[in-house]
Write an enzyme that holds these catalytic residues in place. Structure first.
Site, short mmCIF file in Angstrom:
data_model
loop_
_atom_site.label_atom_id
_atom_site.label_comp_id
_atom_site.label_asym_id
_atom_site.label_seq_id
_atom_site.Cartn_x
_atom_site.Cartn_y
_atom_site.Cartn_z
N GLY A 13 0.82 -1.22 0.00
CA GLY A 13 0.00 0.00 0.00
C GLY A 13 0.84 1.26 0.00
O GLY A 13 0.49 2.26 0.63
N ASN A 87 1.70 -2.39 5.31
CA ASN A 87 1.10 -1.06 5.51
C ASN A 87 -0.31 -0.97 4.94
O ASN A 87 -1.14 -0.20 5.47
CB ASN A 87 2.01 0.00 4.88
N TYR A 156 -12.91 -2.40 11.01
CA TYR A 156 -11.51 -2.02 10.76
C TYR A 156 -10.67 -2.39 11.97
O TYR A 156 -9.59 -3.00 11.85
CB TYR A 156 -11.48 -0.51 10.48
N LYS A 160 -7.43 -4.86 12.42
CA LYS A 160 -6.18 -4.33 13.00
C LYS A 160 -5.78 -5.09 14.26
O LYS A 160 -4.60 -5.38 14.48
CB LYS A 160 -6.35 -2.84 13.32
N1 LIG Z 1 -4.34 7.81 7.96
C1 LIG Z 1 -4.49 7.63 9.27
O1 LIG Z 1 -4.93 8.56 10.02
C2 LIG Z 1 -4.13 6.31 9.89
C3 LIG Z 1 -4.27 6.15 11.29
C4 LIG Z 1 -3.92 4.94 11.85
C5 LIG Z 1 -3.47 3.91 11.06
N2 LIG Z 1 -3.36 4.08 9.71
C6 LIG Z 1 -2.88 2.95 8.90
O2 LIG Z 1 -1.78 3.37 8.12
C7 LIG Z 1 -1.76 2.62 6.91
C8 LIG Z 1 -1.69 3.56 5.72
O3 LIG Z 1 -2.82 4.42 5.76
P1 LIG Z 1 -2.96 5.66 4.77
O4 LIG Z 1 -3.79 6.66 5.49
O5 LIG Z 1 -1.64 6.04 4.23
O6 LIG Z 1 -3.85 5.01 3.62
P2 LIG Z 1 -4.15 5.52 2.15
O7 LIG Z 1 -5.56 5.12 1.85
O8 LIG Z 1 -3.75 6.95 1.96
O9 LIG Z 1 -3.16 4.67 1.23
C9 LIG Z 1 -3.16 3.29 1.30
C10 LIG Z 1 -2.79 2.67 -0.03
O10 LIG Z 1 -3.04 1.28 0.12
C11 LIG Z 1 -3.56 0.80 -1.09
N3 LIG Z 1 -4.34 -0.42 -0.86
C12 LIG Z 1 -5.62 -0.52 -0.39
N4 LIG Z 1 -5.99 -1.82 -0.38
C13 LIG Z 1 -4.92 -2.53 -0.83
C14 LIG Z 1 -4.71 -3.91 -1.07
N5 LIG Z 1 -5.67 -4.82 -0.87
N6 LIG Z 1 -3.49 -4.30 -1.54
C15 LIG Z 1 -2.51 -3.40 -1.79
N7 LIG Z 1 -2.67 -2.07 -1.59
C16 LIG Z 1 -3.87 -1.65 -1.12
C17 LIG Z 1 -4.42 1.92 -1.63
O11 LIG Z 1 -4.59 1.79 -3.04
C18 LIG Z 1 -3.63 3.16 -1.22
O12 LIG Z 1 -2.77 3.61 -2.26
C19 LIG Z 1 -3.00 1.73 6.92
O13 LIG Z 1 -2.68 0.45 7.42
C20 LIG Z 1 -3.90 2.44 7.90
O14 LIG Z 1 -4.83 1.56 8.48
C21 LIG Z 1 -3.67 5.25 9.11
#
Ligand SMILES: NC(=O)c1ccc[n+]([C@@H]2O[C@H](COP(=O)([O-])OP(=O)(O)OC[C@H]3O[C@@H](n4cnc5c(N)ncnc54)[C@H](O)[C@@H]3O)[C@@H](O)[C@H]2O)c1
Length: 248
Positions: A13, A87, A156, A160
């Site tokens: 991701g 990720n 979700y 997690k």
């Molecule tokens: N953004 C936040 O506030 C936040 C908070 C806590 C945890 N997280 C975690 O951080 C990580 C990244 O989050 P983000 O905000 O950068 O997400 P995002 O949505 O900006 O980017 C995630 C990327 O993952 C890709 N993706 C989705 N499903 C996929 C799959 N099945 N296989 C491969 N790629 C896939 C998407 O196409 C996207 O480009 C995630 O695990 C999320 O749960 C984010």
């Protein structure tokens, strides 16, 4: 210290957001990086922007066959995966919705990417890590996986939290093989895609003790540390990376 030269990482991701920041930071520390994303154009664009030591490797982490085939191809063309950063975690269908209001048809997407996605990627890489006697698995989780929140993220959080538990067992099972397995529980991360998001971000930053939201680089530097030789005694841990937000 914390030199990753000669190591090869796979960040899932990583076409945008936190994953892109992790990939960039691992590259800065000397690693070669496979940039995975569900959206092939996103993986390609990110890898091109990151430079010659980044290689696009698009697939869905939720598709075990696709994961296995892509990892085999990556190993054959560049070399074995030393560092896996799980990720990917936000399914395209993600929306805030309380469990009682949720259509059961929506459940699987969260568990498929956040739990089976982690398991599929570990399954495709762990044997070779153990055989080589060195490996690092880092899973990106969330405060939603460690505590109850009233913001419509129960499924979700189920994915997690499941991954956190899986990682603890993986860590103990592989500890004598030179492999560490740790999880990062992220707090509120910055999203600056548009003006509305920037306004929301500024409001949310006030809730964080250090006074700002997290960035991909904050998570990237933590990954560099955990992926280093120096962190070999840290395994089986869930580390909150959240600007000091209180967790239970
Ligand atoms: N953004 C936040 O506030 C936040 C908070 C806590 C945890 N997280 C975690 O951080 C990580 C990244 O989050 P983000 O905000 O950068 O997400 P995002 O949505 O900006 O980017 C995630 C990327 O993952 C890709 N993706 C989705 N499903 C996929 C799959 N099945 N296989 C491969 N790629 C896939 C998407 O196409 C996207 O480009 C995630 O695990 C999320 O749960 C984010």
């Amino acid at each position: 210290m914390f030199d990753l030269s000669g190591r090869t990482a796979l960040v899932t991701g990583a076409g945008q957001g936190v994953g892109l920041g992790i990939a960039a930071t691992l590259l800065e520390a000397g690693a070669t990086v496979f940039v995975n994303d569900l959206v092939p154009e996103r993986a390609e664009a990110a890898a091109t922007a990151l430079g010659p030591n980044a290689h696009a490797l698009p697939f869905s982490v939720a598709d075990r066959g696709a994961v296995t085939a892509a990892v085999e191809q990556a190993v054959a063309t560049v070399g074995p995966i030393d560092i896996l950063v799980n990720n990917a975690g936000i399914p395209p269908s993600m929306r805030p919705v309380k469990f009682r209001d949720m259509d059961p048809a929506e459940w699987a997407a969260y568990v498929d990417v956040n739990l089976y996605g982690v398991i599929n990627c570990v399954s495709a890489t762990i044997d070779a890590m153990c055989e080589r006697g060195w490996g690092r698995v880092i899973t990106i989780s969330s405060g939603a996986g460690t505590q109850g929140l009233n913001i419509g993220v129960s499924m979700y959080g189920a994915g997690k939290g499941g991954a956190i538990s899986f990682m603890r067992h993986l860590a103990v099972e592989t500890a004598r093989s030179g492999v560490t397995a740790n999880t990062l529980a992220l707090g509120l991360m910055a999203r600056d895609d548009d003006e509305q998001a920037r306004t929301v971000t500024a409001a949310m930053a006030k809730q964080v003790p250090v006074g700002r939201l997290g960035t991909g680089r904050d998570i990237g530097v933590t990954c560099v540390f955990l992926a280093s030789d120096e962190a070999e005694w840290i395994t089986g841990q869930t580390i909150a990376v959240n600007g000091g937000s209180v967790t239970t």
